[in-house]
Design a protein around this motif. Structure first.
Motif, PDB file in Angstrom:
ATOM      1  N   VAL A 158      35.020  19.043  36.121  1.00 60.63           N
ATOM      2  CA  VAL A 158      34.291  18.010  36.850  1.00 60.63           C
ATOM      3  C   VAL A 158      32.871  18.535  37.079  1.00 60.63           C
ATOM      4  N   LEU A 159      31.892  17.830  36.515  1.00 63.68           N
ATOM      5  CA  LEU A 159      30.498  18.202  36.717  1.00 63.68           C
ATOM      6  C   LEU A 159      29.975  17.482  37.952  1.00 63.68           C
ATOM      7  N   VAL A 160      29.442  18.251  38.900  1.00 60.90           N
ATOM      8  CA  VAL A 160      28.978  17.710  40.177  1.00 60.90           C
ATOM      9  C   VAL A 160      27.479  17.944  40.322  1.00 60.90           C
ATOM     10  N   ARG A 161      26.760  16.887  40.653  1.00 58.56           N
ATOM     11  CA  ARG A 161      25.337  17.007  40.981  1.00 58.56           C
ATOM     12  C   ARG A 161      25.213  17.283  42.477  1.00 58.56           C
ATOM     13  N   VAL A 162      24.559  18.341  42.836  1.00 60.97           N
ATOM     14  CA  VAL A 162      24.469  18.756  44.230  1.00 60.97           C
ATOM     15  C   VAL A 162      23.434  17.905  44.959  1.00 60.97           C
ATOM     16  N   GLY A 209      28.178  16.805  47.084  1.00 55.96           N
ATOM     17  CA  GLY A 209      27.689  16.410  45.775  1.00 55.96           C
ATOM     18  C   GLY A 209      28.252  15.082  45.336  1.00 55.96           C
ATOM     19  N   ILE A 210      27.850  14.672  44.157  1.00 53.88           N
ATOM     20  CA  ILE A 210      28.342  13.425  43.571  1.00 53.88           C
ATOM     21  C   ILE A 210      28.785  13.721  42.151  1.00 53.88           C
ATOM     22  N   VAL A 211      29.953  13.213  41.777  1.00 54.86           N
ATOM     23  CA  VAL A 211      30.500  13.486  40.450  1.00 54.86           C
ATOM     24  C   VAL A 211      29.601  12.849  39.391  1.00 54.86           C
ATOM     25  N   ALA A 212      29.143  13.681  38.450  1.00 53.53           N
ATOM     26  CA  ALA A 212      28.285  13.199  37.369  1.00 53.53           C
ATOM     27  C   ALA A 212      29.069  12.920  36.094  1.00 53.53           C
ATOM     28  N   GLU A 213      30.113  13.713  35.867  1.00 50.75           N
ATOM     29  CA  GLU A 213      30.887  13.580  34.628  1.00 50.75           C
ATOM     30  C   GLU A 213      32.247  14.236  34.837  1.00 50.75           C
TER      31      GLU A 213
END
Length: 365
Positions: free
Chosen positions: A33-37, A72-76
């Protein structure tokens, strides 16, 4: 991408650096899970790591990316991830699993390993960066309606763990019905512990050093709790028959012995949450304390960090508080600092008058 890193063991080494952006493929079996901080909260731990009091880089590396209070918010997501989707707000657990029995049952906060894994603190990079990648089991989904205060979830989870474990321990009493609680310390953890205990319906007295009125005492009283300054009253003077539950969050170890002797009622439980690395020594009435604990069936225990159960309890308490006391949680977010480039400003704000929660705004949602 940008990140804030220290060289563990070297004082005042925090610096802005460039690292490679992670990918969901960094986690095997399609479970990345890629997370944008978005935000990262700071506390005394970050200051102490930069002062080289502790902190350990990941194996094979000489630097440690700091920061353990994330939003954060999930990016991918990887193809095998079903628990989360892009656009979900998430907070990451701090502890990662090691090798002990407790790690294997997904309670790494209870590990018996000497070498433990903790984001931004010990052997795992932290969240003061633009993106990170993680397994779904280490991520806690947060409702969109709580995103503006969710950077408080990690410290909330610490208080939740202590209080939930106190209730677990007190099942020994079969019919334990606590009515009165004392919280020692009116900083971030103390205020959040006050919130949780008030949400459980207890009458709470929160003890702080400073004399009221000031922001922290106002926040305590806004929850219907009482505030007492230890400059004005000793713990013994304020005990008034004792408390069923005492939550210690001062960072000042000597007060523990006063609490043991003066504050705890019969069948009471004392929770220690402060991490104290000093060398203070005090003289204590050892016989009296021992006698009180034996004859009063009292308990004292330590608590550190948290697991999924405690983060999820924190989400519920944040939601309940936001519904009952709109705006109260936002008042804790006293010192926003914008951008990783301004990390020294955020670090310098820790411990300044009026500071409750210092945090970095890294990106907009």
């Amino acid at each position: 991408m940008k990140a804030i890193a220290v060289l563990p063991g070297r004082a005042d080494s925090a610096r802005l650096t460039e690292i490679a952006k992670p990918s969901v493929t960094d986690i095997p079996a399609g479970r990345g899970v890629l997370v944008r901080v978005l935000r990262v909260g700071l506390d005394g731990t970050d200051k102490e790591i930069n002062a080289a009091e502790y902190g350990t880089a990941p194996p094979g590396e000489d630097m440690l990316i700091t920061g353990h209070e994330s939003l954060g918010i999930v990016a991918e997501t990887g193809p095998a991830v079903t628990e989360l989707a892009p656009g979900d707000y998430v907070v990451a657990r701090v502890r990662r699993a090691g090798t002990s029995l407790y790690d294997l049952i997904d309670t790494p906060d209870m590990t018996t390993d000497d070498d433990y894994f903790e984001h931004g603190i010990s052997r795992v990079h932290g969240f003061l960066t633009e993106y990170y990648v993680e397994e779904p089991r280490y991520l806690i989904r947060v409702p969109r309606q709580l995103a503006h205060v969710a950077v408080l979830l990690e410290p909330t989870s610490v208080a939740e763990k202590g209080i939930l474990q106190a209730y677990d321990i007190q099942r020994r009493l079969k019919v334990w019905q606590p009515r009165r609680a004392a919280v020692l310390g009116a900083g971030t953890i103390g205020l959040l512990a006050t919130m949780i205990l008030r949400n459980r319906g207890l009458a709470v007295t929160t003890f702080g050093l400073d004399e009221p009125p000031y922001l922290n005492s106002d926040l305590v009283e806004a929850l219907g709790a009482s505030y007492v300054s230890t400059k004005q009253h000793s713990l013994h003077e304020a005990a008034d028959g004792g408390y069923d539950l005492v939550f210690e969050a001062t960072g000042y170890a000597p007060i523990v012995f006063d609490a043991m002797h003066s504050l705890l009622a019969k069948n009471g439980v004392l929770i220690l949450s402060s991490v104290t690395g000093g060398t203070r020594r005090v003289e204590v009435p050892a016989d009296a304390i021992n006698l009180d604990f034996v004859l009063g069936n009292k308990v004292m225990f330590g608590t550190v960090n948290a697991n999924r159960e405690h983060f999820e309890a924190g989400v519920r308490d944040l939601a309940l508080t936001e519904a009952q006391y709109p705006g109260w949680l936002s008042r804790l977010l006293t010192h926003p600092v914008h951008g990783l480039d301004h990390y020294p400003e955020a670090l310098g704000a820790l411990g300044t008058p009026g500071a409750i929660k210092v945090y970095l705004e890294i990106a907009a949602a």
